[in-house]
Every structure is written in C-alpha cells, then in structure tokens.
Write a protein that holds these residues in place. Structure first.
Motif, PDB file in Angstrom:
ATOM      1  N   ARG A  87       0.808  -1.254   0.141  1.00 15.74           N
ATOM      2  CA  ARG A  87       0.040   0.014  -0.149  1.00 15.74           C
ATOM      3  C   ARG A  87       0.754   1.273   0.147  1.00 15.74           C
ATOM      4  N   PHE A  88       2.172   1.231   0.438  1.00 17.46           N
ATOM      5  CA  PHE A  88       3.168   2.440   0.335  1.00 17.46           C
ATOM      6  C   PHE A  88       3.581   2.929  -0.950  1.00 17.46           C
ATOM      7  N   PRO A  93       2.102   3.112  -3.960  1.00 17.55           N
ATOM      8  CA  PRO A  93       1.299   4.405  -4.744  1.00 17.55           C
ATOM      9  C   PRO A  93       1.961   5.755  -4.177  1.00 17.55           C
ATOM     10  N   ARG A  94       2.346   5.486  -2.891  1.00 14.27           N
ATOM     11  CA  ARG A  94       2.893   7.005  -2.269  1.00 14.27           C
ATOM     12  C   ARG A  94       3.992   7.464  -3.220  1.00 14.27           C
ATOM     13  N   LEU A  95       4.796   6.684  -3.510  1.00 13.69           N
ATOM     14  CA  LEU A  95       6.139   6.893  -4.168  1.00 13.69           C
ATOM     15  C   LEU A  95       6.037   7.463  -5.412  1.00 13.69           C
ATOM     16  N   PHE A 129       7.664   7.378   2.959  1.00 14.93           N
ATOM     17  CA  PHE A 129       6.250   7.208   2.245  1.00 14.93           C
ATOM     18  C   PHE A 129       5.619   6.040   2.756  1.00 14.93           C
TER      19      PHE A 129
END
Lengths: 277, 315
Positions: free
Chosen positions: A111-112, A114-116, A208
């Motif tokens: 889940r992390f 897409p934050r990158l 992130f």
C-alpha cells in the motif's frame, strides 16, 4: 497516454515482436484509463523499461506459462524475496510477454508503493494495483489475472539464511479464490533471493509509509539469473465447498498453495546450475 | 404525474436536472428555487417549470416555501442541490447554506403532507482518499472525517451525514447521490477553479487518475434518483477518467510539476494575489492518489450508466 514523443521513444525501445505483443495486450483490454490508473500504453512502457532487466540483466527463463488460464479470473501466487521487488517486475513482465492469449497481469503492490513519486504512477500505469482487499475483488470480478505475493513484505525482507524457505503465508488469496471460483496458479521464482541480500533494516524509518528502510548489501542487484516456474492451476473452489471465510478452511487451502510453491521452488533450485546461470 | 421541488436550480447542474426531468414521462410540474432576482430563461424553459426566488438560509423563507407553493403544487419529490457556489466560501454564511438549509429542508419535508421522497445531491469529495483505501470507491468507503479537513469538505460531509442519519427513520424515502467531480462553473467545483488559471501546478511525481461526470450525466442521474423509490447512497461516476496531467492538457492550460511541499504555499500565494479560490488542502488526496467512484449500485438500482464524456476544453 503521454506525449507522441514519449510514445515514439517507448516504441523504439521495443523489438518488433514486443511491439506486436504490446498491441495485442492493448487490443485485449478496454480503451482508456481504468480505475486503478492502468493504461494499455502504460503496459507498453513497462515492457520497454523492463526489457534490459528481463533480457540482459536477469536473463529470465520461465516454464509452465501454459498453466495460466486463458481467460476468466485467476490468481498467480508467488514467493517474494530480494530486498527490492525486482522479482515482482520480472514476474509481471513475464506474464505480459508470454501469456497466450495475451493477458495484462494486475500485480498487487504494497500500500505504500502508490505513495512513491514517479514510481507509484509508473507501476499503476503498467497494471499494478494497491494491495487493498476491495481492489483485488474488483480485479477478479472483472475476470482479470491477479498476481499476489502471499509472503508480503515479510518475504521480501527475510534474512539471507532463510532464502527459499517460505515465511508466513497469508490466506487472503485463497479466500478470494474460493469466493470468486478463481484457480490459483502456484508460482516459484528462483534467483531473486541472491540478488541483493539485506544488510540491515532500519525499522524506525518509514519513507512514504514503507514498513522499514532496507539497507542492501550491494548498491544494485547482482545479475543473478531468474527462473520462473508456473505450476498446474489449483481449483480450490472444487476442493472446498464450505464457507470460504472459515478460518480452518482458509488455513488448510493456503497451506496447500504454500506447499506447491515450495515444491516448485525446490524443483527450480535442483535444476539450476548456479546463481548466475 | 410527479411534481418536483429543486433547490440550486439556477446552476448549470440544476438546469440539466430540469431538462432531464422534463424529458421523463410523467413530470407534471417543477418548482425551481434559486437566488437570482431575474427570472432565468434557462430554467423556465417549459410551462411546467415555475421559478421561485428564495434565500434558503432563512428558515422562515423555507417554511413559507414548503407550506405555500410546495403544498399548492402538491409537490412529491424534493431534490436538494443548493450549496454555496463559491469554491472557497467559508464561515457561518456558507455553512448555513451547505448544511443548515439541507437539515431544515429535510425536517420540513418529513412533516409535509405531500412530499414522499427526498434526494440530496452529495459529493464524491466526501470520501477519504489514500493509497491504503480501495481505488474504486463504493458507498462503504470511509468518509473524510479528519479533524484538519477544511470547511468545504466538513460542510459536505456534515450535510451528507445529516441526510444519511434519517435512512429508515424518516417517513420519506431518501436518496443521497454522491457524484464525481462535475466541471461546472459556479457550482463549487474545486477542479473547475483549479483549471481556470492559465498555469496549473501539480505535485511532482504524481499523476493520479480522476473521474469526471458531465453536467448532462449528473442531471440525468439526479432525475433518475428522483424518479425511483429506492433508498440509500448512490455513487455517480462519469464517463471520463483521465490522469490529472491529461485533464490539464485538454483544458488548454500549462502545467508545472512542483514538489508537493511547495503546493500549499504556491496556491496560498495565488489565492492572496489573484483572488482565486482553489484550496490545495482540500484536494491534496486526490492530486496524489487516483480513486474513482464505483457506480455499480446506481447502475443496478437506478439504471444509471455514464454516457456523455466531459467536453474539453471546459468553459
């Protein structure tokens, strides 16, 4: 998607068969952007960017892709390792390049991811989806090919001494398989364990939203050779007719998948002639 | 034959709802409520439409409306679409229209002798958006209840929940229509305001997909919800799903990617200098993470499917 210049550059990075493959993948999916941010030209860009890694660096060799169902919902369940998820890229690429008829894999990412910045968008365009339960359900409801790594981040960060020994094996994929009557293709990827051993994990750093910051022993992955083995699909929904939420059913079904993946891993290890060959 | 009351009728979306209702069989009359002093010809397009000028923030006005013209018309269905048109409107006056007027209208509708259905035009922006949440938003998605949410969001969440709390307790059948972003002018659209400037800044390294609903589709969806009897929440997606960069490009604007931390001061500066209203804090989630409304429930129950893509460039 993107500018004509970028599209031309992408095409230039592909060989003629890969261009044809990208076109076939595009023809097999709806036009435009899907709700996960995926786009046919994003898959093409992914094929172009991973080509040097797939063909030259990791020299991916795969067997048994004919076991991947030609249509309908299906789940690819694979081991996960290597500190950084090059194994996921290569498996995704292998499926995009070799499935017949062409199928765009929908690979679950943590889940992390897409934050990158940049990377998250790129992966989403190429077919990656954030690892939420509902996203996986939507993929299967649409009859797509879901790629999961039941070991999760525990697998990718396991110590070198535990290589090729499957860690905790989650049960979510078998619950989905039972609910959507989707066959599970047990898949083993040999090679990634040695690409980049983890030196240490900085557990207090969560860039992130990542669970930890890995410190690899090498600055870039070693040019190990990847061997992918797709096993015969498992029709779990035929083996279990009870409530697909029953914890005992799920534990038992997941253990069967894990056992098959471990067997494929052991087989791949026996067959390979060295980590670089 | 059905009789309708529409608030917020003089917006582009309100006009689209009126057109859609008039196109439906069985529409006997429409009371169209707006704040414009001049009788808008775009609203009174048919003899069945009567325009009523009213300030909905004054409860006495609402009571006069409901137990005056609405009762005379034997209105059966209320479509509440009134919200402050200013993108950056805040303070008690904005809340009075965004939240309190809806609450009063619903309460008066419940004690009204002829009204049987209440449709609230909600907003997809009430949903929380994050990479840990599903990318396709169904009606069960968590709402943005973060304490730091700006008033624009808080008002919409509060009004939405005010209506939702009456499900099953109200004598009315109630529908909440949570729609995707509609790039209509003077309708409180943050994205419309964002795209109205010549240069659009966007977070460097992020290009999320955004779903847009056309004015026509939203009008049709609300008309379908008004004509149905089903209760509950209905997500209304549009036919256009594009990355932010492509939306900016098709709108004929220049885009400059800037590091995320600079977005807040840049847009705060722009608000101060240019008097524009786009608030980055309201839109931070969807400018980083793609999420699209799932319209399965509206398709199954209301028979709604998006048809009209958003025409670019927008007005």
């Amino acid at each position: 998607m993107g500018t004509p210049l970028r599209a031309r550059l992408t095409r230039a990075l592909l060989t003629e068969p890969l261009r044809a493959r990208a076109d076939a993948l595009a023809a097999a999916r709806p036009e435009g952007y899907d709700s996960f941010g995926g786009h046919a030209r994003g898959t093409e860009l992914g094929l172009a960017l991973t080509r040097p890694l797939y063909e030259a660096w990791f020299r991916v060799e795969s067997r048994g892709v004919e076991h991947v169902p030609a249509e309908g919902p299906a789940i690819i369940a694979c081991n996960h390792s290597g500190t950084l998820p090059f194994d996921a890229f290569m498996l995704h690429t292998d499926l995009a390049r070799r499935t017949d008829p062409p199928r765009t894999p929908r690979t679950v990412m943590d889940r992390f991811v897409p934050r990158l910045p940049f990377f998250g968008t790129l992966v989403a365009r190429a077919g990656g989806i954030a690892g939420t339960r509902r996203n996986c359900e939507h993929v299967l409801e649409e009859g797509q090919l879901l790629v999961v790594f039941p070991e999760g981040t525990a697998g990718i960060g396991k110590p070198f001494r535990d290589r090729y020994r499957l860690t905790d094996w989650r049960v979510g994929h078998v619950e989905l398989a039972l609910r959507y009557r989707a066959p599970v293709v047990p898949t083993a990827l040999v090679g990634a364990e040695e690409q980049m051993p983890t030196l240490t994990k900085l557990e207090r750093f969560h860039p992130f939203g990542a669970p930890y910051l890995p410190i690899p022993a090498t600055p870039f992955p070693l040019p190990v050779r990847y061997h992918i083995r797709y096993g015969a699909p498992m029709a779990l929904h035929e083996a279990y007719d009870g409530d697909p939420r029953d914890p005992e059913v799920l534990a038992d079904a997941a253990a069967r998948v894990k056992e098959r993946v471990q067997a494929l891993l052991d087989e791949g290890l026996r067959e390979r002639r060295g980590i670089f060959r | 034959m059905s009789r309708y009351l529409i608030t917020g009728a003089t917006t582009a979306i309100g006009e689209a709802v009126i057109r859609a209702l008039l196109a439906q069989e069985g529409t006997a009359s429409i009371l169209a409520v707006g704040v414009e002093a001049v009788r808008p010809t775009s609203v009174e397009i048919d003899g069945r439409v009567r325009y009523v000028r009213l300030d909905l923030t004054r409860e006495r006005n609402l009571r006069h409306l409901m137990f005056g013209p609405v009762r005379e018309h034997a209105t059966e269905v209320v479509i509440d679409m009134a919200s402050h048109r200013g993108v950056g409107a805040s303070g008690p006056r904005a809340r009075a229209l965004n939240v309190l007027a809806t609450r009063s209208l619903l309460a008066l509708s419940e004690e009204h002798p002829t009204i049987r259905r209440f449709v609230y035009r909600g907003f997809g922006e009430v949903y929380a958006i994050d990479s840990s949440l599903p990318s396709r938003i169904d009606e069960a998605q968590p709402l943005d209840l973060s304490p730091g949410a700006p008033q624009w969001v808080r008002d919409r969440v509060e009004a939405d929940l005010t209506v939702c709390t009456r499900f099953g307790m109200s004598p009315l059948s109630i529908a909440v229509v949570r729609a995707a972003e509609c790039l209509a002018p003077r309708a409180g659209s943050q994205l419309h305001d964002y795209l109205s400037s010549d240069v659009c800044y966007r977070p460097l390294g992020y290009d999320p997909v955004i779903n847009l609903v056309s004015i026509e589709d939203l009008g049709r969806a609300l008309a379908l919800a008004a004509g149905a009897s089903a209760q509950g929440i209905f997500n209304i997606p549009g036919a256009t799903t594009l990355p932010l960069s492509e939306i900016i490009r098709r709108s004929g604007r220049r885009q400059i990617p800037v590091p995320g931390p600079l977005m807040t001061p840049l847009y705060a500066l722009r608000r101060a200098a240019r008097g524009t209203d786009f608030d980055y804090a309201i839109n931070r989630g969807r400018l980083h993470h793609g999420a699209v409304l799932d319209g399965a429930r509206a398709r199954t129950i209301l028979g709604y499917a998006p048809e009209m893509p958003v025409p670019f460039p927008i007005d």
